[in-house]
Write a protein that holds these residues in place. Structure first.
Motif, PDB file in Angstrom:
ATOM      1  N   VAL A  17      38.019   2.202  42.705  1.00 18.65           N
ATOM      2  CA  VAL A  17      38.502   3.812  41.195  1.00 18.65           C
ATOM      3  C   VAL A  17      37.307   5.470  42.581  1.00 18.65           C
ATOM      4  CG1 VAL A  17      37.152   4.763  39.444  1.00 18.65           C
ATOM      5  CG2 VAL A  17      39.333   2.966  39.661  1.00 18.65           C
ATOM      6  N   ASN A  18      37.123   6.306  42.641  1.00 21.18           N
ATOM      7  CA  ASN A  18      36.001   6.626  42.825  1.00 21.18           C
ATOM      8  C   ASN A  18      35.161   7.445  41.355  1.00 21.18           C
ATOM      9  OD1 ASN A  18      34.446   8.773  43.745  1.00 21.18           O
ATOM     10  ND2 ASN A  18      36.081   9.866  44.843  1.00 21.18           N
ATOM     11  N   TRP A  19      34.141   6.327  41.094  1.00 20.52           N
ATOM     12  CA  TRP A  19      33.918   6.518  40.124  1.00 20.52           C
ATOM     13  C   TRP A  19      32.564   8.347  40.155  1.00 20.52           C
ATOM     14  CZ3 TRP A  19      35.069   4.223  36.093  1.00 20.52           C
ATOM     15  CH2 TRP A  19      35.560   2.921  35.812  1.00 20.52           C
ATOM     16  N   LEU A  20      32.725   8.628  41.212  1.00 14.98           N
ATOM     17  CA  LEU A  20      32.191  10.020  41.156  1.00 14.98           C
ATOM     18  C   LEU A  20      32.548  10.976  40.959  1.00 14.98           C
ATOM     19  CD1 LEU A  20      29.360  11.743  42.810  1.00 14.98           C
ATOM     20  CD2 LEU A  20      31.630  12.100  44.419  1.00 14.98           C
ATOM     21  N   ALA A  21      33.791  11.218  40.703  1.00 18.71           N
ATOM     22  CA  ALA A  21      34.655  11.903  39.901  1.00 18.71           C
ATOM     23  C   ALA A  21      34.216  11.878  38.652  1.00 18.71           C
ATOM     24  CB  ALA A  21      36.472  11.972  40.319  1.00 18.71           C
ATOM     25  N   LEU A  22      34.571  10.337  37.698  1.00 21.71           N
ATOM     26  CA  LEU A  22      33.875  10.762  36.957  1.00 21.71           C
ATOM     27  C   LEU A  22      32.214  10.792  36.265  1.00 21.71           C
ATOM     28  CD1 LEU A  22      36.450   8.803  37.248  1.00 21.71           C
ATOM     29  CD2 LEU A  22      35.893   8.078  34.394  1.00 21.71           C
ATOM     30  N   THR A  23      31.774  11.414  36.677  1.00 22.96           N
ATOM     31  CA  THR A  23      30.240  11.303  36.786  1.00 22.96           C
ATOM     32  C   THR A  23      29.629  12.288  35.420  1.00 22.96           C
ATOM     33  OG1 THR A  23      29.773  11.206  38.911  1.00 22.96           O
ATOM     34  CG2 THR A  23      27.562  11.343  37.705  1.00 22.96           C
ATOM     35  N   PRO A  24      30.476  13.298  35.567  1.00 23.82           N
ATOM     36  CA  PRO A  24      30.169  14.469  34.530  1.00 23.82           C
ATOM     37  C   PRO A  24      29.874  14.350  33.128  1.00 23.82           C
ATOM     38  CG  PRO A  24      30.721  16.160  36.517  1.00 23.82           C
ATOM     39  CD  PRO A  24      31.085  14.165  36.747  1.00 23.82           C
ATOM     40  N   GLU A  25      31.444  13.493  32.999  1.00 24.33           N
ATOM     41  CA  GLU A  25      32.043  12.994  31.675  1.00 24.33           C
ATOM     42  C   GLU A  25      31.186  11.694  31.387  1.00 24.33           C
ATOM     43  OE1 GLU A  25      35.095  14.651  33.143  1.00 24.33           O
ATOM     44  OE2 GLU A  25      33.588  13.424  34.466  1.00 24.33           O
ATOM     45  N   MET A  26      30.915  10.862  32.437  1.00 27.25           N
ATOM     46  CA  MET A  26      29.770   9.472  32.114  1.00 27.25           C
ATOM     47  C   MET A  26      28.528  10.033  31.576  1.00 27.25           C
ATOM     48  SD  MET A  26      30.620   6.359  35.138  1.00 27.25           S
ATOM     49  CE  MET A  26      30.379   7.375  36.062  1.00 27.25           C
ATOM     50  N   ILE A  27      28.066  11.198  32.352  1.00 27.86           N
ATOM     51  CA  ILE A  27      26.599  11.712  31.753  1.00 27.86           C
ATOM     52  C   ILE A  27      26.938  11.514  30.186  1.00 27.86           C
ATOM     53  CG2 ILE A  27      24.845  13.413  31.951  1.00 27.86           C
ATOM     54  CD1 ILE A  27      25.702  12.998  34.985  1.00 27.86           C
ATOM     55  N   ILE A  28      27.625  13.075  30.093  1.00 26.37           N
ATOM     56  CA  ILE A  28      27.922  12.775  28.375  1.00 26.37           C
ATOM     57  C   ILE A  28      27.980  12.237  27.099  1.00 26.37           C
ATOM     58  CG2 ILE A  28      29.382  14.666  26.710  1.00 26.37           C
ATOM     59  CD1 ILE A  28      27.648  16.585  28.193  1.00 26.37           C
ATOM     60  N   LEU A  29      28.950  10.855  28.773  1.00 25.39           N
ATOM     61  CA  LEU A  29      28.824   9.463  27.114  1.00 25.39           C
ATOM     62  C   LEU A  29      27.678   9.429  26.651  1.00 25.39           C
ATOM     63  CD1 LEU A  29      31.103   8.104  25.822  1.00 25.39           C
ATOM     64  CD2 LEU A  29      31.295   6.387  27.709  1.00 25.39           C
ATOM     65  N   GLY A  30      26.994   8.783  27.994  1.00 18.36           N
ATOM     66  CA  GLY A  30      26.044   8.440  27.480  1.00 18.36           C
ATOM     67  C   GLY A  30      25.044   8.857  26.824  1.00 18.36           C
ATOM     68  N   PHE A  31      24.404  10.200  27.034  1.00 26.18           N
ATOM     69  CA  PHE A  31      23.537  11.258  26.231  1.00 26.18           C
ATOM     70  C   PHE A  31      23.991  11.162  24.552  1.00 26.18           C
ATOM     71  CE2 PHE A  31      21.989  12.458  30.325  1.00 26.18           C
ATOM     72  CZ  PHE A  31      20.165  12.139  29.666  1.00 26.18           C
ATOM     73  N   ALA A  80      32.532  23.574  33.580  1.00 29.93           N
ATOM     74  CA  ALA A  80      31.443  24.589  33.628  1.00 29.93           C
ATOM     75  C   ALA A  80      31.714  25.326  32.761  1.00 29.93           C
ATOM     76  CB  ALA A  80      31.001  24.665  35.173  1.00 29.93           C
ATOM     77  N   ILE A  81      32.417  26.308  32.398  1.00 31.36           N
ATOM     78  CA  ILE A  81      32.392  27.068  31.359  1.00 31.36           C
ATOM     79  C   ILE A  81      31.552  26.609  30.298  1.00 31.36           C
ATOM     80  CG2 ILE A  81      33.724  28.534  30.267  1.00 31.36           C
ATOM     81  CD1 ILE A  81      35.592  28.863  32.597  1.00 31.36           C
ATOM     82  N   LEU A  82      33.025  25.315  30.147  1.00 31.74           N
ATOM     83  CA  LEU A  82      32.550  24.257  28.673  1.00 31.74           C
ATOM     84  C   LEU A  82      31.149  24.059  28.496  1.00 31.74           C
ATOM     85  CD1 LEU A  82      33.623  23.022  25.907  1.00 31.74           C
ATOM     86  CD2 LEU A  82      33.929  20.881  27.769  1.00 31.74           C
ATOM     87  N   LEU A  83      30.536  23.261  29.394  1.00 35.88           N
ATOM     88  CA  LEU A  83      28.589  23.102  28.959  1.00 35.88           C
ATOM     89  C   LEU A  83      27.838  23.797  30.126  1.00 35.88           C
ATOM     90  CD1 LEU A  83      29.425  20.697  32.835  1.00 35.88           C
ATOM     91  CD2 LEU A  83      29.069  20.130  29.782  1.00 35.88           C
ATOM     92  N   VAL A 114      25.030  19.538  36.687  1.00 34.16           N
ATOM     93  CA  VAL A 114      24.404  19.684  37.897  1.00 34.16           C
ATOM     94  C   VAL A 114      25.204  18.423  39.052  1.00 34.16           C
ATOM     95  CG1 VAL A 114      22.689  18.678  39.545  1.00 34.16           C
ATOM     96  CG2 VAL A 114      21.800  20.222  37.504  1.00 34.16           C
ATOM     97  N   SER A 115      25.466  17.280  38.328  1.00 27.47           N
ATOM     98  CA  SER A 115      26.784  16.429  38.541  1.00 27.47           C
ATOM     99  C   SER A 115      27.997  17.054  39.192  1.00 27.47           C
ATOM    100  CB  SER A 115      26.686  14.825  37.672  1.00 27.47           C
ATOM    101  OG  SER A 115      27.918  15.634  36.401  1.00 27.47           O
ATOM    102  N   LEU A 116      28.837  18.285  39.003  1.00 31.99           N
ATOM    103  CA  LEU A 116      29.542  18.425  38.355  1.00 31.99           C
ATOM    104  C   LEU A 116      29.664  19.536  40.162  1.00 31.99           C
ATOM    105  CD1 LEU A 116      32.296  19.441  37.026  1.00 31.99           C
ATOM    106  CD2 LEU A 116      31.624  21.669  35.995  1.00 31.99           C
ATOM    107  N   GLY A 117      28.357  19.848  39.518  1.00 28.85           N
ATOM    108  CA  GLY A 117      28.272  20.764  41.080  1.00 28.85           C
ATOM    109  C   GLY A 117      28.325  19.647  42.848  1.00 28.85           C
ATOM    110  N   TYR A 118      28.136  18.767  42.409  1.00 26.91           N
ATOM    111  CA  TYR A 118      28.540  17.518  43.545  1.00 26.91           C
ATOM    112  C   TYR A 118      29.932  17.564  43.588  1.00 26.91           C
ATOM    113  CZ  TYR A 118      23.508  16.933  43.702  1.00 26.91           C
ATOM    114  OH  TYR A 118      21.924  16.609  44.309  1.00 26.91           O
ATOM    115  N   ILE A 119      31.022  17.762  42.642  1.00 23.78           N
ATOM    116  CA  ILE A 119      32.453  17.021  43.152  1.00 23.78           C
ATOM    117  C   ILE A 119      33.475  18.703  43.373  1.00 23.78           C
ATOM    118  CG2 ILE A 119      32.101  14.909  41.911  1.00 23.78           C
ATOM    119  CD1 ILE A 119      32.628  15.949  39.687  1.00 23.78           C
TER     120      ILE A 119
END
Length: 476
Positions: free
Chosen positions: A10-24, A84-87, A56-61
């Protein structure tokens, strides 16, 4: 269906924006439990940090093309742009309410907001019916609670209507998905398209498509599935209404853009025609009913219905440029609508009402806020040089190119009709004096709220003058 997932691949980088939102969202919720009352004001800032970090993490992917979890979760440019629009819009809402009483526990309010954002982000990346439905429910369930958080009769009634109609629409949507699964034996969008390719169109397929249109039509407030929208925009707390103007609708359109062109490609003329009819109905009903509104938030609610109609023009076109035009217009509409709600919030925070008459003399009380409100209204109408004009221009241009000239004409005529109620707001601010004996004093607003409104105003101007910078990104 293959239910086995190789977690090591699994490419966890693809889920980074969602995991950040979940964590916060979890951090903010726990902060409500463990922080002292004097420290809870920090949770809004923590929420803002989480949204910015996810962006910011969305920018990386940004240019990543990936499909994970056996094809259930898909990352592509369309999904990333909508996320990005949503965030950005949610971050502007949070910035605007940092110094505002949100009518709930700080942690509860911001955590529910983040959970709803998380659901919408998953909707944008859904490539599977199961994933789509679960993400949809994660988006709307917090919205029901947030709508009722004002705890007034009007707020409770709006939330109840929103909840009941939402549950009915979800059942219809699930029934349509069940029919589609029964026909194909697949839940993945691409696999469904493969099973349907080369086969004659069956009545059950058309029924499934129509049920899914009904279910998602409710989420985007398209006529005739719009009845909840004006009541919710009027009855919910203004910060919640500000988020609802953009948040869940982004997920709804993201789901439609991904699902229909791929899974229902064999019946594309049929669903494009359905969306054209819904576009006309939404534009006409939204604008005509808005003309008679005197409550500004209710007016903006019917305006949202009308703008759903404009957005549906991009789906009726059913081309990549049509979808790109839809995304651009969604951005410019979301900014203008959000800005308008925040101006209403600024008035309400200083004890003013939310009727048109309460805007009398607003240009003398708060010149910059009145200017911003005027720009938002002009943008929503589609007056150059503001962003709304360019958004409508691109949408209607694609309609003409796709031989839907009649649809473009209907859109232009409805824009002319909408001029009537948007200009009424401007007239109240600049040409109508306050009632006799009412003192006119400069109105003070919190710095975060003022900053949020000014940022949105600048964005509406810049996107109107230099739209190509954004359009070059979303022309897929």
């Amino acid at each position: 269906m293959n239910l086995t997932i190789n977690w090591s691949q699994v490419n966890w980088l693809a889920l980074t924006p969602e995991m950040i939102i979940l964590g916060f969202s979890i951090i903010v919720l726990l902060g409500e439990l463990f922080l002292s009352k004097t420290s809870k004001h920090m949770l809004g800032a923590v929420t803002l940090v989480g949204l910015v970090a996810s962006l910011v993490s969305l920018g990386y992917i940004w240019n990543l093309q990936a499909t994970e979890f056996n094809g259930m979760f898909s990352v592509d440019l369309t999904a990333n742009v909508l996320k990005a629009i949503l965030l950005v819009t949610t971050a502007l809402v949070v910035l605007g309410v940092l110094k505002v009483n949100v009518l709930m526990g700080e942690g509860e309010f911001f955590s529910l907001l983040l959970f709803s954002v998380l659901g919408t982000m998953f909707m944008a990346s859904s490539a599977d019916l199961i994933m789509l439905f679960i993400a949809l429910e994660l988006t709307v369930l917090p919205s029901y609670i947030l709508t009722a958080s004002k705890k007034t009769r009007q707020s409770t009634e709006a939330a109840l209507k929103y909840f009941l109609l939402g549950m009915i629409s979800s059942v219809i949507l699930l029934y349509g998905m069940t029919l589609l699964f029964g026909l194909t034996g697949e839940t993945n969008f691409a696999a469904i398209a493969g099973k349907l390719a080369g086969h004659p169109i069956q009545p059950a397929l058309v029924a499934s498509m129509l049920m899914i249109v009904v279910g998602l039509g409710f989420k985007i407030a398209a006529v005739p599935f719009h009845f909840w929208a004006p009541d919710v925009y009027e009855g919910s707390p203004i910060p919640v209404a500000s988020y609802l103007a953009a948040g869940p609708k982004a997920g709804g359109f993201a789901a439609i853009i991904h699902l229909f062109p791929l899974a229902f490609g064999v019946v594309a003329p049929a669903w494009a025609g359905v969306f054209a009819i819904l576009a006309v109905a939404s534009m006409v009903v939204g604008n005509l009913v808005a003309l008679s509104q005197t409550h500004v938030r209710r007016l903006l609610g019917y305006s949202a219905v009308a703008h759903t109609g404009y957005l549906l023009v991009g789906l009726a076109v059913a081309t990549k440029l049509g979808y790109a035009s839809l995304i651009f217009y969604f951005l410019v509409y979301s900014l203008a609508a959000l800005g308008a709600f925040l101006v209403v919030l600024a008035l309400a925070e200083r004890g003013f009402g939310e009727n048109l008459k309460d805007f009398a003399g607003f240009s003398r009380r708060a010149p910059m806020l009145a200017l911003a409100m005027a720009i938002f209204m002009f943008s929503l109408v589609g007056v150059p040089p503001f962003a709304g004009f360019m958004g409508k221009l691109y949408l209607f241009r694609e309609a003409v190119r796709s031989d839907l000239i009649w649809l473009a004409i209907v859109g232009v005529l409805n824009s002319v009709i909408s001029f009537g109620y948007y200009v009424t707001v401007i007239r109240q601010m600049y040409l109508v004096s306050p009632s006799e004996g009412e003192a006119v004093a400069r109105m003070q607003v919190s710095k975060p709220l003022f900053a949020s409104i000014m940022i949105i105003m600048a964005a509406v101007i810049v996107l109107g003058v230099y739209p190509n910078a954004f359009l070059s990104i979303i022309k897929l």
